[in-house]
Design an enzyme around this catalytic site. Sequence first.
Site, PDB file in Angstrom:
ATOM      1  N   ASP A  37       0.967  -1.254  -0.019  1.00 15.17           N
ATOM      2  CA  ASP A  37       0.064  -0.117   0.096  1.00 15.17           C
ATOM      3  C   ASP A  37       0.729   1.198   0.022  1.00 15.17           C
ATOM      4  OD1 ASP A  37      -2.289   1.338  -0.139  1.00 15.17           O
ATOM      5  OD2 ASP A  37      -2.609   1.181   2.068  1.00 15.17           O
ATOM      6  N   HIS A  54       2.824   2.638  -8.803  1.00 11.68           N
ATOM      7  CA  HIS A  54       2.725   1.429  -9.021  1.00 11.68           C
ATOM      8  C   HIS A  54       3.972   0.775  -9.598  1.00 11.68           C
ATOM      9  CE1 HIS A  54      -1.300   1.762  -7.969  1.00 11.68           C
ATOM     10  NE2 HIS A  54      -1.806   2.409  -8.647  1.00 11.68           N
ATOM     11  N   LEU A 148      11.564 -20.330  -2.749  1.00 13.51           N
ATOM     12  CA  LEU A 148      10.209 -19.556  -2.336  1.00 13.51           C
ATOM     13  C   LEU A 148       9.118 -19.567  -3.127  1.00 13.51           C
ATOM     14  CD1 LEU A 148       9.679 -16.789  -0.218  1.00 13.51           C
ATOM     15  CD2 LEU A 148      10.027 -15.630  -2.562  1.00 13.51           C
TER      16      LEU A 148
HETATM   17  C1  FPP Z   1      -1.785  -0.243  -3.561  1.00 12.47           C
HETATM   18  O1  FPP Z   1      -1.566   1.260  -3.202  1.00 12.47           O
HETATM   19  C2  FPP Z   1      -1.292  -0.883  -4.536  1.00 12.47           C
HETATM   20  C3  FPP Z   1      -1.774  -1.263  -5.694  1.00 12.47           C
HETATM   21  C4  FPP Z   1      -3.479  -1.366  -5.954  1.00 12.47           C
HETATM   22  C5  FPP Z   1      -1.179  -2.040  -6.558  1.00 12.47           C
HETATM   23  C6  FPP Z   1       0.014  -2.824  -6.343  1.00 12.47           C
HETATM   24  C7  FPP Z   1       0.514  -3.639  -7.267  1.00 12.47           C
HETATM   25  C8  FPP Z   1       1.937  -3.398  -7.746  1.00 12.47           C
HETATM   26  C9  FPP Z   1       3.071  -3.194  -6.488  1.00 12.47           C
HETATM   27  C10 FPP Z   1       2.516  -4.290  -8.770  1.00 12.47           C
HETATM   28  C11 FPP Z   1       2.887  -5.609  -8.493  1.00 12.47           C
HETATM   29  C12 FPP Z   1       3.264  -6.394  -9.703  1.00 12.47           C
HETATM   30  C13 FPP Z   1       2.934  -7.691  -9.783  1.00 12.47           C
HETATM   31  C14 FPP Z   1       3.451  -8.369 -11.162  1.00 12.47           C
HETATM   32  C15 FPP Z   1       2.097  -8.425  -9.106  1.00 12.47           C
HETATM   33  P1  FPP Z   1      -2.405   2.635  -3.376  1.00 12.47           P
HETATM   34  O2  FPP Z   1      -2.603   2.847  -4.859  1.00 12.47           O
HETATM   35  O3  FPP Z   1      -3.901   2.114  -2.897  1.00 12.47           O
HETATM   36  O4  FPP Z   1      -1.858   3.698  -2.778  1.00 12.47           O
HETATM   37  P2  FPP Z   1      -2.666   4.865  -1.920  1.00 12.47           P
HETATM   38  O5  FPP Z   1      -3.386   4.293  -0.876  1.00 12.47           O
HETATM   39  O6  FPP Z   1      -1.371   5.874  -1.796  1.00 12.47           O
HETATM   40  O7  FPP Z   1      -3.570   5.393  -3.092  1.00 12.47           O
END
Ligand code: FPP
Length: 261
Positions: A37, A54, A148
């Site tokens: 997050d 992201h 893993l």
């Molecule tokens: C939440 O932060 C994050 C996500 C919804 C996306 C997470 C995905 C990745 C890190 C990519 C992973 C890659 C693979 C291949 C699985 P948010 O957008 O809710 O952040 P905020 O709360 O600050 O708005």
Amino acid sequence: MWKKLFGNKQPKSSGTIQNNDGLDPAKIPQHVAIIMDGNGRWAQKRGLPRTMGHRAGVESLKKIVKTASDIGVKVLTAYAFSTENWNRPSDEVSFLMRLFIEALENEIANLQSNNVLIRFSGETGVLAPELQTTIAKATQRTKDNTGLVLNLAINYGSRAEITRAVKLIAQDVIDGQIKMEDISDQTIARNLYTADLPDPDLLIRPSGDLRISNFLLWQLAYTEFWFTTTNWPDFTSELFIQAVRDFQHRERRFGGLKKSK
Ligand code: FPP
């Protein structure tokens, strides 16, 4: 030690994690779950579009997969996209779907050479065909790896997972495969996406939010929680080690009493 945990293919060392990190090798959490997050906030703080957060989040995930593997964690579950994330603006959703394809395609060889087995939790059958193909390829290509287990939660929601399990079990009862009185905790666990995985020992949530967000509600029954205000793109191997070190000092009672009592 490595042979026992990873079989013959040994993970390459990152060069950054040393034995002197103060970790007790006998108390490494088997399964660590992470809610990735804070990507959006990380980007907004820098005047960047949320999507850049992201993208930076993928880099954090790559680092933590390596670190988890290096210290002997057996399963790492990462929450990448929830059943509720479809409510985000469509351009952010489309970006994330493309990012999953790109990251998996780019990293598959590296994960393969590090003996990582990739699996998925969530309703992946409704995702875009190209992403489904990438998921199938990653699963197939790494299925015999013994290191893993990287469990990616995509289109995952715990309530949907439990609802699905209830339906599967009801169908088994209707079909005469099991009797209603034989339904147990294990029956339910066996019908979750995480079927053959141990429950998480440790849940890490970065970014300062103190909630579970529909993640692994069943599996987290006795999991230790660790929170940090650091956003996911700034999350480091050192923070991961710190979380594991803190975990090693927790007393887990599983509803029982303190050992001294
Ligand atoms: C939440 O932060 C994050 C996500 C919804 C996306 C997470 C995905 C990745 C890190 C990519 C992973 C890659 C693979 C291949 C699985 P948010 O957008 O809710 O952040 P905020 O709360 O600050 O708005």
